[in-house]
Design an enzyme around this catalytic site. Structure first.
Site, short mmCIF file in Angstrom:
data_model
loop_
_atom_site.label_atom_id
_atom_site.label_comp_id
_atom_site.label_asym_id
_atom_site.label_seq_id
_atom_site.Cartn_x
_atom_site.Cartn_y
_atom_site.Cartn_z
N HIS A 113 -1.91 -1.10 -3.86
CA HIS A 113 -1.18 -1.90 -2.87
C HIS A 113 -0.36 -2.93 -3.65
O HIS A 113 -0.69 -3.29 -4.78
CB HIS A 113 -2.17 -2.54 -1.90
CG HIS A 113 -2.73 -1.53 -0.93
ND1 HIS A 113 -2.31 -1.44 0.37
CD2 HIS A 113 -3.64 -0.55 -1.10
CE1 HIS A 113 -2.96 -0.45 0.97
NE2 HIS A 113 -3.78 0.12 0.10
N CYS A 164 -4.45 -2.82 5.04
CA CYS A 164 -5.76 -2.35 5.50
C CYS A 164 -6.27 -3.34 6.53
O CYS A 164 -6.25 -4.55 6.31
CB CYS A 164 -6.73 -2.24 4.32
SG CYS A 164 -8.38 -1.77 4.84
N ARG A 213 -0.90 7.70 7.20
CA ARG A 213 -2.27 7.19 7.41
C ARG A 213 -2.39 5.72 6.99
O ARG A 213 -2.42 4.82 7.80
CB ARG A 213 -3.26 8.08 6.64
CG ARG A 213 -4.71 7.89 7.06
CD ARG A 213 -5.39 6.66 6.49
NE ARG A 213 -5.36 6.58 5.03
CZ ARG A 213 -5.77 5.51 4.35
NH1 ARG A 213 -6.25 4.45 4.98
NH2 ARG A 213 -5.68 5.48 3.04
N ASP A 214 -2.41 5.47 5.69
CA ASP A 214 -2.60 4.09 5.23
C ASP A 214 -1.46 3.21 5.74
O ASP A 214 -1.66 2.05 6.10
CB ASP A 214 -2.65 4.06 3.69
CG ASP A 214 -3.43 2.87 3.13
OD1 ASP A 214 -3.81 1.99 3.91
OD2 ASP A 214 -3.65 2.83 1.91
N ASN A 273 0.92 -0.03 0.52
CA ASN A 273 0.90 0.60 -0.80
C ASN A 273 2.27 0.40 -1.43
O ASN A 273 3.25 0.17 -0.74
CB ASN A 273 0.68 2.10 -0.68
CG ASN A 273 -0.67 2.41 -0.10
OD1 ASN A 273 -0.83 2.42 1.11
ND2 ASN A 273 -1.62 2.64 -0.96
N HIS A 316 -4.16 4.26 -6.64
CA HIS A 316 -3.75 3.89 -5.28
C HIS A 316 -3.57 2.37 -5.28
O HIS A 316 -4.54 1.62 -5.25
CB HIS A 316 -4.87 4.33 -4.32
CG HIS A 316 -4.70 3.94 -2.88
ND1 HIS A 316 -4.48 4.88 -1.89
CD2 HIS A 316 -4.77 2.74 -2.25
CE1 HIS A 316 -4.42 4.26 -0.71
NE2 HIS A 316 -4.59 2.97 -0.91
#
Ligand code: HMG
Ligand code: MG
Length: 302
Positions: free
Chosen positions: A209, A240, A15-16, A249, A207
């Site tokens: 990055h 993002c 996803r990310d 991440n 979380h």
């Protein structure tokens, strides 16, 4: 020091990691990535997001990906759901967990989800209620918890304000997110401590990055607080779309290598994780960002 013995990683690569890719990644490749991650021992995987395909085209095949994955018992598959429309579509695909995502900064909230923080909480309230009615856990991601690409520095007070709003609508788990990777260890601890004031240790995660190369140090700082749940992204994929210049991440491989060295269990097979990262990097046509993956792949080749 209350270092945990075991750490749970949520691989958010599908996803990310992939959401920002300009070239379409096929549904089959996404499903294969999920298969390889669970094969490596990941017990939590963030598979896709039910957001507007106009905003994030790469996630347009969300339902197809959820249908294509071969679920393994004991693995939790989560998806992002910013509103009721997203939740309704998501529920048809039987996720184990849904994720609502708010920001500590007003400007980022507007850019990312097109509404104010207060409006986002209003939108999430029925999502949480409906997810709970369906027996599904709700994770809340709190973006820009240390810094915002538009507003700059974010205070711990700003973080706590949104933590309380998430708590008030019944969000079960709070993820403290450094969306643009500007956090440093003490600053991250200060944000994390505000989450820990209102959520138990087992329901808080980090979380991070890795834009400024601080993510491993920030995870270490959270381990010092006893936090034992982190989002990571295989091969260090990602970024993002609403945070220019933000890299992926922290790489799952790098985190597993560090935790192995610290004697902290993850249940993850590093070699198989490197295979998963090499696979998706091959699909994307570039080497993994993960330093550990590169080192281990070079060692294998040599
Ligand atoms: P909006 O335009 O304000 O929504 O978008 P709207 O309710 O006015 O609807 C406009 C159109 O979007 C309508 O379609 C809706 O049907 C459609 P139209 O009539 O024009 O054809 N729509 C949807 N379609 C599919 N799924 C939905 C949905 N909702 C409305 N759920 C919205 C609001 C939130 C949808 C939009 O702003 C959006 O999709 N934003 C993308 C957010 C996103 O995915 N960001 C990246 C993930 S967050 C992240 O990466 C941070 C995180 O990793 C933590 C960290 O690092 O900080 C989690
Ligand atoms: Mg993120």
């Amino acid at each position: 020091m209350n270092f945990p013995n075991h750490v749970t990683l949520v691989d958010v690569g599908p996803r990310d990691g992939l959401q920002n890719e300009k070239e379409p990644v096929s549904t089959a490749h996404k499903a294969q990535l999920v298969a390889m991650l669970q094969g490596a021992g990941l017990k939590e995987i963030e598979v896709t997001s039910f957001v507007s395909p106009k905003w994030v085209p790469q996630m347009a095949d969300n339902a197809a990906v959820m249908a294509a994955i071969e679920r393994q018992p004991g693995v939790r598959y989560s998806v992002l759901t910013p509103n009721m429309k997203g939740l309704e579509s998501a529920l048809l695909t039987r996720p184990d967990e849904v994720v609502v995502f708010a920001a500590a900064s007003e400007a980022f909230s507007q850019k990312n989800i097109n509404c104010s923080i207060a409006e986002s909480i209003e939108r999430f309230a029925p999502v949480v209620e409906a997810a709970h009615a369906a027996g599904i856990k709700v994770r809340g991601a709190l973006s820009c918890a240390v810094g915002c690409p538009y507003e700059g520095d974010i205070s711990a007070d700003q973080v706590e304000r949104v933590v309380l709003l998430m708590k008030a609508i019944g969000v079960d788990h709070l993820g403290v997110a450094d969306t643009i990777g500007v956090g440093t260890p003490r600053k991250v601890q200060a944000a994390m401590e505000r989450a820990l004031k209102h959520y138990p240790l087992v329901e808080v995660s980090g979380h991070f990055h890795d834009t400024y190369g601080q993510a491993l140090a920030n995870i270490y700082a959270c381990l010092e607080l006893g936090v034992h749940h982190f989002d990571t992204s295989v091969a260090g994929l990602g970024g993002c779309p609403y945070a220019k210049g933000a890299t992926g991440n922290v790489a799952s491989e790098d985190v597993v290598f560090m935790l192995n060295g610290l004697g902290i269990e993850t249940g993850i097979d590093l070699d198989k994780l490197v295979d998963a990262g090499a696979f998706i990097s091959g699909v994307l046509g570039r080497p993994p960002v993960s330093r550990v993956a590169r080192a281990l792949l070079a060692k294998r080749a040599g």
